[in-house]
Design an enzyme around this catalytic site. Structure first.
Site, PDB file in Angstrom:
ATOM      1  N   TYR A 165      29.434  44.276  49.813  1.00 44.96           N
ATOM      2  CA  TYR A 165      30.835  44.737  49.010  1.00 44.96           C
ATOM      3  C   TYR A 165      30.553  46.034  49.105  1.00 44.96           C
ATOM      4  O   TYR A 165      31.790  46.842  48.999  1.00 44.96           O
ATOM      5  CB  TYR A 165      30.469  44.128  47.334  1.00 44.96           C
ATOM      6  CG  TYR A 165      31.503  44.867  46.703  1.00 44.96           C
ATOM      7  CD1 TYR A 165      32.769  44.324  45.819  1.00 44.96           C
ATOM      8  CD2 TYR A 165      30.525  45.642  45.391  1.00 44.96           C
ATOM      9  CE1 TYR A 165      33.570  44.322  45.604  1.00 44.96           C
ATOM     10  CE2 TYR A 165      31.652  45.821  44.688  1.00 44.96           C
ATOM     11  CZ  TYR A 165      33.019  45.287  44.457  1.00 44.96           C
ATOM     12  OH  TYR A 165      34.101  46.030  43.193  1.00 44.96           O
TER      13      TYR A 165
ATOM     14  N   VAL B 132      45.792  38.135  51.390  1.00 49.71           N
ATOM     15  CA  VAL B 132      45.652  39.438  51.370  1.00 49.71           C
ATOM     16  C   VAL B 132      45.127  38.750  53.432  1.00 49.71           C
ATOM     17  O   VAL B 132      44.950  39.882  53.853  1.00 49.71           O
ATOM     18  CB  VAL B 132      44.676  40.198  51.020  1.00 49.71           C
ATOM     19  CG1 VAL B 132      45.914  41.069  49.785  1.00 49.71           C
ATOM     20  CG2 VAL B 132      43.681  39.838  50.445  1.00 49.71           C
TER      21      VAL B 132
ATOM     22  N   ASP C 156      49.869  38.503  44.241  1.00 42.83           N
ATOM     23  CA  ASP C 156      48.462  37.507  43.438  1.00 42.83           C
ATOM     24  C   ASP C 156      47.908  36.501  44.787  1.00 42.83           C
ATOM     25  O   ASP C 156      48.859  35.525  44.643  1.00 42.83           O
ATOM     26  CB  ASP C 156      47.494  37.298  42.348  1.00 42.83           C
ATOM     27  CG  ASP C 156      46.467  37.506  41.873  1.00 42.83           C
ATOM     28  OD1 ASP C 156      46.312  38.592  41.306  1.00 42.83           O
ATOM     29  OD2 ASP C 156      45.667  36.468  41.969  1.00 42.83           O
TER      30      ASP C 156
ATOM     31  N   ASN D 226      44.477  46.239  44.594  1.00 42.76           N
ATOM     32  CA  ASN D 226      43.661  45.850  43.437  1.00 42.76           C
ATOM     33  C   ASN D 226      42.399  45.201  43.994  1.00 42.76           C
ATOM     34  O   ASN D 226      41.962  44.679  43.006  1.00 42.76           O
ATOM     35  CB  ASN D 226      44.649  45.868  42.323  1.00 42.76           C
ATOM     36  CG  ASN D 226      43.461  45.837  41.265  1.00 42.76           C
ATOM     37  OD1 ASN D 226      42.809  46.306  41.050  1.00 42.76           O
ATOM     38  ND2 ASN D 226      43.242  44.470  40.322  1.00 42.76           N
TER      39      ASN D 226
ATOM     40  N   THR E  23      35.494  44.653  32.869  1.00 43.71           N
ATOM     41  CA  THR E  23      37.256  43.458  33.443  1.00 43.71           C
ATOM     42  C   THR E  23      35.910  41.777  33.580  1.00 43.71           C
ATOM     43  O   THR E  23      35.260  41.466  33.968  1.00 43.71           O
ATOM     44  CB  THR E  23      37.286  44.900  34.200  1.00 43.71           C
ATOM     45  OG1 THR E  23      36.527  44.325  35.379  1.00 43.71           O
ATOM     46  CG2 THR E  23      38.215  45.236  33.847  1.00 43.71           C
TER      47      THR E  23
ATOM     48  N   LYS F  83      33.257  48.779  50.559  1.00 44.51           N
ATOM     49  CA  LYS F  83      34.523  49.626  49.242  1.00 44.51           C
ATOM     50  C   LYS F  83      33.788  50.651  49.810  1.00 44.51           C
ATOM     51  O   LYS F  83      35.041  51.875  50.053  1.00 44.51           O
ATOM     52  CB  LYS F  83      33.895  48.905  48.341  1.00 44.51           C
ATOM     53  CG  LYS F  83      34.471  47.758  47.540  1.00 44.51           C
ATOM     54  CD  LYS F  83      35.769  47.640  47.428  1.00 44.51           C
ATOM     55  CE  LYS F  83      36.653  47.018  46.390  1.00 44.51           C
ATOM     56  NZ  LYS F  83      37.953  47.001  46.006  1.00 44.51           N
TER      57      LYS F  83
END
Length: 269
Positions: A164, A71, A44, A97, A199, A168
């Site tokens: 987004y 990343v 992370d 993720n 979440t 995706k």
């Protein structure tokens, strides 16, 4: 647990989480991988969050280690893969993720800032491409491996943010590419399409928008889910990830599995 991942080595990229009242997809997946017998590297950009996940795993008797990775930096990704193979000698499962939206400045196409679009795409899509690239360099000589990429319902249904949803959607096509170009090496690649989930990333970032309370956000999101009008949880995504990572899915590659309580089929309802 049935130990479906016994003696497997897994990396969960995005295995920490943003603060919130519920558990995130990455942390839940890392914990469930460990419960199923895998050795887990929790990666992370927030090392403290990754270490919190590792503590949760080790307190249950599992084996895990934390590593910081950004990343968007290929050198970080190379170092992450090297740290995994140095420690455990192999890499069997790569679980991607990572994803940002509102916090990255996403907006409708008419309002999007070019830098925000580039940054969100770099995190959500380019980062996954690069983690796959370097994981495959380990998995191919091994003769096998499983890659799981987290996409989003935004890839197949309307979403207000152009960056987004576009990034995706790219994850889905990228997963198909990885699957077909690595099938001969015994490597499987699949995607999960989470729907409206409870979440921290999905809920906490929406609190306060337009004056909405947490209860407002939860109620409005749950009302949109066909199945029992209840949001899914990170454990729903984690259970799907365990299935796709395990030998139970040994003949499944290039698939996109909705975990969405039926939301995606409302398009043609």
């Amino acid at each position: 647990m049935t130990q479906r991942l016994k003696d497997k080595v897994a990396i969960v990229v995005g295995g920490g989480q943003t603060p919130g009242q519920t558990i995130g997809n990455g942390r839940a997946t890392a914990m469930l991988f460990a419960r199923e017998g895998a050795k887990v590297m929790v990666a992370d950009r927030d090392l403290a969050a990754a270490e919190d996940t590792v503590r949760a795993i080790t307190e249950e008797g599992g084996e895990a280690t934390a590593v910081r990775v950004e990343v968007t930096a290929e050198s970080d990704i190379e170092a992450m893969i090297a740290a995994c193979t140095d420690r455990w000698g192999r890499l069997d499962i790569l679980h991607n993720n990572v994803g940002i939206s509102i916090t990255g400045g996403d907006a409708p196409v008419i309002d999007i800032d070019a830098e925000a679009f580039a940054h969100i795409t770099a995190v959500n899509l380019t980062g996954m491409v690069l983690t796959c690239k370097h994981a495959l360099r380990v998995m191919r000589p091994q003769g096998g491996g499983a890659i799981i990429n987290i996409a989003s319902l935004a890839a197949v249904m309307h979403h207000p943010g152009i960056a987004y949803s576009t990034s995706k959607a790219g994850v889905l096509r990228m997963t198909e590419h990885v699957a077909i170009t690595n099938a001969e090496f015994g490597i499987r690649a699949n995607a999960i399409i989470p729907g409206i989930m409870d979440t921290p990333m999905a809920v906490e970032n929406r609190i306060g928008l337009g004056g909405a309370t947490r209860e407002d956000v939860v109620r409005s999101r749950a009302a949109r889910v066909p199945l029992r009008h209840t949001m899914g949880t990170a454990w729903d995504v984690a259970r799907a990830a365990v299935f796709l990572a395990s030998d139970d899915a040994s003949f499944i590659t290039g698939a996109a599995l909705p975990v969405d309580g039926g939301s995606s089929i409302t398009v043609n309802a």
